[in-house]
Write a protein that holds these residues in place. Sequence first.
Motif, PDB file in Angstrom:
ATOM      1  N   ASN A  65      -4.398   6.933  -9.304  1.00 46.98           N
ATOM      2  CA  ASN A  65      -3.184   6.340  -9.242  1.00 46.98           C
ATOM      3  C   ASN A  65      -3.202   5.570 -10.412  1.00 46.98           C
ATOM      4  O   ASN A  65      -3.835   4.601 -10.708  1.00 46.98           O
ATOM      5  CB  ASN A  65      -3.421   5.279  -8.091  1.00 46.98           C
ATOM      6  CG  ASN A  65      -1.955   4.713  -7.897  1.00 46.98           C
ATOM      7  OD1 ASN A  65      -0.969   4.803  -8.576  1.00 46.98           O
ATOM      8  ND2 ASN A  65      -1.987   3.625  -7.209  1.00 46.98           N
ATOM      9  N   ASN A  66      -2.531   6.233 -11.447  1.00 48.47           N
ATOM     10  CA  ASN A  66      -2.031   5.611 -12.929  1.00 48.47           C
ATOM     11  C   ASN A  66      -3.439   5.561 -13.421  1.00 48.47           C
ATOM     12  O   ASN A  66      -3.478   4.291 -14.266  1.00 48.47           O
ATOM     13  CB  ASN A  66      -1.629   4.185 -12.403  1.00 48.47           C
ATOM     14  CG  ASN A  66      -0.307   3.760 -13.565  1.00 48.47           C
ATOM     15  OD1 ASN A  66      -0.101   4.576 -14.271  1.00 48.47           O
ATOM     16  ND2 ASN A  66       0.005   2.596 -13.662  1.00 48.47           N
ATOM     17  N   ASP A  99       4.438   6.750  -2.037  1.00 45.52           N
ATOM     18  CA  ASP A  99       3.396   7.938  -2.847  1.00 45.52           C
ATOM     19  C   ASP A  99       3.211   8.923  -2.147  1.00 45.52           C
ATOM     20  O   ASP A  99       3.625   9.994  -2.192  1.00 45.52           O
ATOM     21  CB  ASP A  99       2.565   7.006  -3.438  1.00 45.52           C
ATOM     22  CG  ASP A  99       1.900   7.774  -4.805  1.00 45.52           C
ATOM     23  OD1 ASP A  99       1.033   7.310  -5.469  1.00 45.52           O
ATOM     24  OD2 ASP A  99       2.673   8.996  -4.920  1.00 45.52           O
ATOM     25  N   ALA A 100       2.016   8.804  -1.471  1.00 46.86           N
ATOM     26  CA  ALA A 100       1.300  10.052  -0.984  1.00 46.86           C
ATOM     27  C   ALA A 100       2.128  10.334   0.313  1.00 46.86           C
ATOM     28  O   ALA A 100       2.131  11.600   0.611  1.00 46.86           O
ATOM     29  CB  ALA A 100      -0.039   9.569  -0.520  1.00 46.86           C
ATOM     30  N   ASP A 101       2.710   9.558   1.144  1.00 46.03           N
ATOM     31  CA  ASP A 101       3.446   9.992   2.033  1.00 46.03           C
ATOM     32  C   ASP A 101       4.559   9.158   2.494  1.00 46.03           C
ATOM     33  O   ASP A 101       4.610   8.019   1.665  1.00 46.03           O
ATOM     34  CB  ASP A 101       2.560  10.312   3.672  1.00 46.03           C
ATOM     35  CG  ASP A 101       2.025   8.934   4.033  1.00 46.03           C
ATOM     36  OD1 ASP A 101       2.088   8.011   3.388  1.00 46.03           O
ATOM     37  OD2 ASP A 101       1.004   9.154   4.927  1.00 46.03           O
ATOM     38  N   LYS A 131      -5.797  11.951  -0.915  1.00 49.93           N
ATOM     39  CA  LYS A 131      -4.526  11.326  -0.647  1.00 49.93           C
ATOM     40  C   LYS A 131      -4.487  10.309   0.231  1.00 49.93           C
ATOM     41  O   LYS A 131      -3.829   8.978   0.037  1.00 49.93           O
ATOM     42  CB  LYS A 131      -3.505  12.419   0.152  1.00 49.93           C
ATOM     43  CG  LYS A 131      -2.406  12.991  -0.880  1.00 49.93           C
ATOM     44  CD  LYS A 131      -1.489  13.939  -0.272  1.00 49.93           C
ATOM     45  CE  LYS A 131      -0.683  13.261   0.831  1.00 49.93           C
ATOM     46  NZ  LYS A 131       0.389  14.209   1.576  1.00 49.93           N
ATOM     47  N   LEU A 172       0.857  -1.036  -0.151  1.00 49.46           N
ATOM     48  CA  LEU A 172      -0.164   0.039   0.049  1.00 49.46           C
ATOM     49  C   LEU A 172       0.861   1.195  -0.085  1.00 49.46           C
ATOM     50  O   LEU A 172       1.881   1.387   0.641  1.00 49.46           O
ATOM     51  CB  LEU A 172      -0.876   0.110   1.171  1.00 49.46           C
ATOM     52  CG  LEU A 172      -2.028  -0.950   1.154  1.00 49.46           C
ATOM     53  CD1 LEU A 172      -2.914  -0.989   2.318  1.00 49.46           C
ATOM     54  CD2 LEU A 172      -2.723  -0.835  -0.093  1.00 49.46           C
ATOM     55  N   ASN A 173       0.333   2.345  -0.594  1.00 45.01           N
ATOM     56  CA  ASN A 173       1.096   3.594  -0.594  1.00 45.01           C
ATOM     57  C   ASN A 173       2.289   3.291  -1.597  1.00 45.01           C
ATOM     58  O   ASN A 173       3.455   4.013  -1.313  1.00 45.01           O
ATOM     59  CB  ASN A 173       0.952   4.231   0.869  1.00 45.01           C
ATOM     60  CG  ASN A 173       1.516   5.656   0.553  1.00 45.01           C
ATOM     61  OD1 ASN A 173       1.066   6.465  -0.478  1.00 45.01           O
ATOM     62  ND2 ASN A 173       2.150   6.190   1.470  1.00 45.01           N
ATOM     63  N   GLN A 174       2.222   2.568  -2.345  1.00 43.92           N
ATOM     64  CA  GLN A 174       3.649   2.538  -3.422  1.00 43.92           C
ATOM     65  C   GLN A 174       3.444   3.441  -4.626  1.00 43.92           C
ATOM     66  O   GLN A 174       2.474   3.505  -4.965  1.00 43.92           O
ATOM     67  CB  GLN A 174       3.992   1.060  -3.753  1.00 43.92           C
ATOM     68  CG  GLN A 174       2.966   0.426  -4.503  1.00 43.92           C
ATOM     69  CD  GLN A 174       3.173  -0.814  -4.953  1.00 43.92           C
ATOM     70  OE1 GLN A 174       4.558  -1.328  -4.701  1.00 43.92           O
ATOM     71  NE2 GLN A 174       2.289  -1.513  -5.523  1.00 43.92           N
ATOM     72  N   SER A 227       3.459   4.046  -8.187  1.00 45.18           N
ATOM     73  CA  SER A 227       3.443   2.957  -9.153  1.00 45.18           C
ATOM     74  C   SER A 227       4.431   2.773 -10.165  1.00 45.18           C
ATOM     75  O   SER A 227       4.680   1.583 -10.631  1.00 45.18           O
ATOM     76  CB  SER A 227       2.081   3.281 -10.041  1.00 45.18           C
ATOM     77  OG  SER A 227       2.260   4.343 -10.292  1.00 45.18           O
ATOM     78  N   LYS A 249      -5.745   7.600  -1.954  1.00 43.08           N
ATOM     79  CA  LYS A 249      -4.658   7.036  -2.861  1.00 43.08           C
ATOM     80  C   LYS A 249      -3.852   6.116  -1.695  1.00 43.08           C
ATOM     81  O   LYS A 249      -3.235   4.988  -2.429  1.00 43.08           O
ATOM     82  CB  LYS A 249      -3.875   8.100  -3.424  1.00 43.08           C
ATOM     83  CG  LYS A 249      -2.803   7.734  -4.547  1.00 43.08           C
ATOM     84  CD  LYS A 249      -2.565   8.927  -4.798  1.00 43.08           C
ATOM     85  CE  LYS A 249      -1.272   8.597  -5.749  1.00 43.08           C
ATOM     86  NZ  LYS A 249      -0.721   9.762  -6.236  1.00 43.08           N
ATOM     87  N   LYS A 250      -3.416   6.442  -0.777  1.00 42.34           N
ATOM     88  CA  LYS A 250      -2.828   5.680   0.214  1.00 42.34           C
ATOM     89  C   LYS A 250      -3.169   4.180   0.459  1.00 42.34           C
ATOM     90  O   LYS A 250      -2.384   3.313   0.583  1.00 42.34           O
ATOM     91  CB  LYS A 250      -2.612   6.311   1.518  1.00 42.34           C
ATOM     92  CG  LYS A 250      -1.297   5.908   2.325  1.00 42.34           C
ATOM     93  CD  LYS A 250      -1.364   6.735   3.595  1.00 42.34           C
ATOM     94  CE  LYS A 250      -0.456   6.257   4.561  1.00 42.34           C
ATOM     95  NZ  LYS A 250      -0.569   6.720   5.803  1.00 42.34           N
ATOM     96  N   ASN A 251      -4.496   4.237   0.530  1.00 44.13           N
ATOM     97  CA  ASN A 251      -5.304   2.904   0.704  1.00 44.13           C
ATOM     98  C   ASN A 251      -5.625   2.281  -0.485  1.00 44.13           C
ATOM     99  O   ASN A 251      -6.286   1.373  -0.443  1.00 44.13           O
ATOM    100  CB  ASN A 251      -6.378   3.121   1.761  1.00 44.13           C
ATOM    101  CG  ASN A 251      -5.817   3.536   3.029  1.00 44.13           C
ATOM    102  OD1 ASN A 251      -5.306   2.678   3.811  1.00 44.13           O
ATOM    103  ND2 ASN A 251      -6.426   4.874   3.582  1.00 44.13           N
ATOM    104  N   SER A 252      -5.024   2.742  -1.424  1.00 46.18           N
ATOM    105  CA  SER A 252      -5.412   2.023  -2.901  1.00 46.18           C
ATOM    106  C   SER A 252      -6.783   2.044  -3.203  1.00 46.18           C
ATOM    107  O   SER A 252      -7.167   0.960  -3.469  1.00 46.18           O
ATOM    108  CB  SER A 252      -4.564   0.860  -3.069  1.00 46.18           C
ATOM    109  OG  SER A 252      -5.075  -0.040  -2.429  1.00 46.18           O
TER     110      SER A 252
END
Lengths: 159, 594
Positions: free
Chosen positions: B276-277, A53-55, B242, A26-28, A30, B245-248
């Motif tokens: 995200n992409n 990614d985000a943090d 954000k 998670l949070n990688q 891409s 996104k962090k939690n996909s």
Amino acid sequence: MSSASASQRNQVDLLDFVDWLGVECLNQNSGHSLVNALKQGYRDDEGLVLESDADEQLLIYIPFTQVVKLHSVVFMGPEEEGPRTVKLFTNKEHMGFSNVTDYPPSDSSVLSQENLKGKPVTVKYVKFQNVHSLTIFIEDNQGSTDTTKVQKIILYGST
Amino acid sequence: LFWPNPQTAPPSLPPFLATPSSDPSRQPRLRGASAQTPLPPEVASPAPRPCPCTRQHPTRAAIRASLSASRSPAPTPPLPQPALPARVASRATPATSHFSHCRLRRAQPWLVHIAPAPRRVAYQRGPPPQPPVTPPGSPFESHDDRRLPARLLTREATPHRHFIGAAGHWASKSCASTTDCKVYLFHCSGLEIGGEMNLTAGIQVAQLALKHRQNKKQQQRIIVFAGSPIKHDKKTLEAIGKKLKKNSVALDIVDFGEEEDGKPEKLEALLAAVNNNGSSHIVHVPPGSSALSDVLISTPIFTGDGGSGFAAAAAAAAGGVSSYDFGVDPNLDPELALALRLSMEEERARQEAAAKKAAEDSTKVEKAGEQASSSRDIPISEATSSSSALPIEKKDDLMLSSTAGGSAKAQWEIHGYIWYALEAWSSSIRCSTWYNWKIFINTLNSSFKVFMANWWTMQVVRLSGRAASAFSPDSCHFKMTITFLCMNWSQDDDSALLQQALAMSVDKPESGQSSGMADTDMSDAVDQDLALALKMSVQDNAKDLSSQTEMNKVLGDQSFMSSILASLPGVDPNDPSVKDLLASLQGKAEVLYT
């Protein structure tokens, strides 16, 4: 965590037992994904890193194809953006950032610069005898930068 | 306390104490009374007091008689006044006046058996709930009603659906996770419109709902329908984004309804934070007269995202629909099923013929044959480079699937069922959106590139043109025509067919909508059109690259395009923006088809 000597004679790299289909992060970012840090060819390349990614937090979930015993872990990364506080959870599936604080980690450690150069971190023996899946929570990084970069993750253990 | 003379009893006593019962067993023992000195008769059994009420009461004897009759073995029918319970009956032994009887009822109401209120049936089912149809004059009909709430759908790649209404200070989850589309439709119709929209709360609740989902293996996705103004600022929304996104968690945003300044920008900022992409999308639906479902069906929200996951979602949600060959129940719509089956066979025959020709002929024909068989891949790859508003690279995997049969079936499943779902929902928010030319031309643009070559598609386009006069906005019977415009299109073989179809649709100037929007009434037009279509499909087998230039001609024909434009509602062909788009369209057409 005791910084014991690296007695890994009987320990093998657990890469062969990783269930690649279930590996999640998670949070990688891409573009810089977990394979850069885990997989055989990718992780040896210094340029390929796992970046957040985000943090700066990362949550890595690694299931194994069989039950393993984990002995030690190696995290390698750059000086500034490398991981600092790392928590390990065993056998907890599908964790999210919201429930990392729900249960105590099986082990946690603060990485030093030596660790980032390749010195393995030995985990608590008792709690890692029966590991089916491993969750690595990287809480912050060395330099408190916006993103965390991990260049290599190696898991040592036995079956 | 015993007062021998009721007349001398103090008035403060209640009457039942003032007048003792004459039951000897209930006579209190008097001091001074013994067997030798019996009580004077006026004490032992006082004269019955005249009842002040004017009614005629049955005497106690009469009551006793009726009760004894009720104690007989034959069960008595239920009395209008239910029978007195046994202990009351035992008091009613000696003859008394009406008053005592009255006293009984007045003084000891707890002894009187009053028939209970009829018990309400616990689960009374009324008529089945219908989605509320907004009456025409109601304030909710126009888009600029300030009280449309945001609706949030939490969805995963397989259909577990939570349905959350986000009006007010908190978001309330309307129904639990369900795979059944009907339940979610029911809750759609049961939602009330009102209050302010709290987008962040709604999204957070949706995230929480996702956290507790059953199937944790799949991708998380939230679909937001934002109809009201957003009271949060950009920073808050970006923070939320954000976090998602962090939690996909992917996010699809449908921006419709109330258009305050800054709302599209806010939602775009939110999307940028979440995206995200390319897994998240946003659709801005301007106010207009078409239903929300019509507009949404062509967007990547339904055609692109999740790929086969969404199709599987639709298929599974359809339930019984997927069991049929072409996603259409032959019992419900036999002509359509027949048409689909015939089209599939025609398509296969055509592809076989084309492949055969490809094997034996020269390079020119070979190229045509290859194009015919892999027609969908080429338009997709071209579309990727040149489309702007709708990301076609996220096109459904099923569009790219090799066999016509597989893709047709799956497309029906996706579009058909989700179509109906959206239809029912959008009828409950009757937001009137006029059909923006820009969105339409982008759809057409991509659809010209990717229009599918099945002849039944053409049929419906043609039929819809012909039957445009039968269009009725309230029927959701066969609104799949819009889907055909969005499907893949193989440009070489059927351009002639398309040309004919467009020409036919243009022939009807009174048709309020374009060929893509009209209902078809299959009942009357099927037979002659089937014959005609068969003839046409037999004729067109020898199409080659030269037909592509026909398409160029079609698109480049200014007068033709402007005539199509003129037939659309709300579009002014003299509008400069329209003219710009026409020019760009022609440019794009040349890029594609050369």
